[in-house]
Enzyme design. Structure first.
Site, mmCIF file in Angstrom:
data_model
loop_
_atom_site.group_PDB
_atom_site.id
_atom_site.type_symbol
_atom_site.label_atom_id
_atom_site.label_comp_id
_atom_site.label_asym_id
_atom_site.label_seq_id
_atom_site.Cartn_x
_atom_site.Cartn_y
_atom_site.Cartn_z
ATOM 1 N N CYS A 1 -43.595 -5.586 81.173
ATOM 2 C CA CYS A 1 -43.587 -4.123 81.395
ATOM 3 C C CYS A 1 -44.257 -3.772 82.730
ATOM 4 C CB CYS A 1 -44.367 -3.382 80.312
ATOM 5 S SG CYS A 1 -44.081 -3.933 78.656
ATOM 6 N N ASP A 2 -45.389 -4.410 83.019
ATOM 7 C CA ASP A 2 -46.236 -3.960 84.127
ATOM 8 C C ASP A 2 -46.268 -4.918 85.320
ATOM 9 O OD1 ASP A 2 -46.943 -1.844 82.465
ATOM 10 O OD2 ASP A 2 -48.592 -2.966 81.563
ATOM 11 N N CYS B 1 -48.740 -6.533 78.550
ATOM 12 C CA CYS B 1 -47.299 -6.781 78.623
ATOM 13 C C CYS B 1 -46.896 -7.059 80.072
ATOM 14 C CB CYS B 1 -46.549 -5.565 78.077
ATOM 15 S SG CYS B 1 -44.766 -5.740 78.204
#
Ligand code: NAP
Length: 314
Positions: A144-145, A141
């Site tokens: 997200c990261d 992701c």
């Protein structure tokens, strides 16, 4: 005892909850992570009719609020088993068992009908050490990261719309983005490919597959091989974002409904299954197109079918 238990609170499950609650039924949503499913990580949703330029989180939160304001209840836990049984009056119902989260006790719920809206999960790379390196440079992701790798060199693997969007997102943050795809043509939209091609810090690495994750204890690169020339090359990167599409995880429910060869619920547009009282919805169902709008459509169809089934039980 609820009328409808919905497993999975992504767009399909949340829509089923809205329709179920509006149909006057008591609804329980059971979710193992957080509501919203895959869209929760999408920075901008611009293909859902009527919701121009909204984030996946905002849209999912609106759906969640709509469902709970209508009376749907929410429980957290991973459903490990669903068993067909009977209530005290002899009416068919289902016993739903969850594993519990973070070491907490599992729970048991009961409902007269079940909608399985379990979604899909990320397809892994399939290389040694992949699992151990999640959180140490391997990610599924980018939104997200990605921020952890600001100013670094990174690789995005895959050729679909997710990979293209991940590459575009990372191009804003990272020093350099390698977009590695196994063919010489992308599966994702041409318009995004064109935008990426014009970015100076994005390099397309085509006809290429990954062969080894480099680095210990954190990722320091990825060895890749050109499938036409067999030439190998090491891309020195701090992060590898895998965007190989999604796979279902429906094994726990194979006692209730048939799965197809790829593990999706083998059900048609009517969302019915071979077990009376069990319905399926969303990306976990065998279907041609997996889109937000097709997931929510399934949620409505499954809930209406469940309501009809419940009326038949009365
Ligand atoms: P996808 O379209 O299934 O693409 C998966 C990509 O991974 C493909 O390019 C595939 O290569 C590659 N791949 C899969 N297994 C591989 C392996 N073992 N080795 C090497 N490469 C592998 O998945 P997605 O990109 O996650 O998209 C899923 C759906 O969501 C699609 O319908 C997509 O259009 C949609 N989506 C839409 C948007 C948007 O509209 N904004 C954003 C994201 C996703 P091949 O191409 O060679 O098969």
């Amino acid at each position: 005892m609820h009328d409808i238990a919905i497993v999975g609170a992504g767009p399909a499950g949340l829509t089923a909850a809205i329709y179920g609650a509006r149909g006057g039924k008591s609804v329980l949503l059971i979710e193992k992570l957080s509501y919203g499913g895959q869209i929760i990580n999408t920075p901008e949703v611009d293909n859902y009719p009527g919701a121009k330029h909204t984030s996946g989180f905002e849209l999912a939160t609106d759906m969640y609020n709509q469902a709970t304001e209508l009376g749907a209840e929410m429980a957290f836990g991973e459903v490990s088993e669903i068993e067909k049984t009977k209530d005290e009056a002899g009416k068919p119902c289902f016993k739903i068992t969850t594993k519990g989260l973070g070491g907490s006790e599992g729970k048991t719920f009961e409902a007269y009908s079940v909608i399985l809206a379990t979604g899909v999960e990320s397809r892994p790379l399939g290389l040694p050490r992949e699992e151990n390196m999640v959180g140490a440079g391997i990610s599924y992701c980018a939104t997200c990261d990605g921020a952890f790798f600001r100013g670094k060199d990174v690789a995005v693997l895959g050729g679909g719309n997710t990979a293209l969007e991940d590459a575009e997102y990372m191009a804003q943050l990272a020093n350099k983005v390698y977009l590695v795809h196994r063919r010489d043509e992308f599966r994702g939209d041409e318009i995004t490919v064109k935008r990426l091609a014009s970015k100076e810090n994005v390099e397309f690495v085509l006809d290429t597959v990954p062969v080894e994750i480099m680095g210990e204890p954190v990722v320091s690169g990825i060895k890749v091989k050109n499938v036409k020339t067999e030439e190998e090359r090491i891309l020195e990167v701090s992060a590898i974002f895998v965007a190989y599409g999604k796979v279902p995880d429906n094994g726990n429910f194979s006692n209730l409904t048939k799965l197809d060869g790829a593990g999706f619920f083998d059900s048609k547009e009517d969302c019915l299954t071979d077990t009376e009282g069990v319905f399926v919805a969303g990306d976990a169902r065998a279907k041609l197109r997996r889109q937000l709008v097709t997931a929510t459509a399934d949620g409505a169809v499954a809930a209406m079918a469940a309501i009809e089934y419940l009326h038949g039980l009365e």
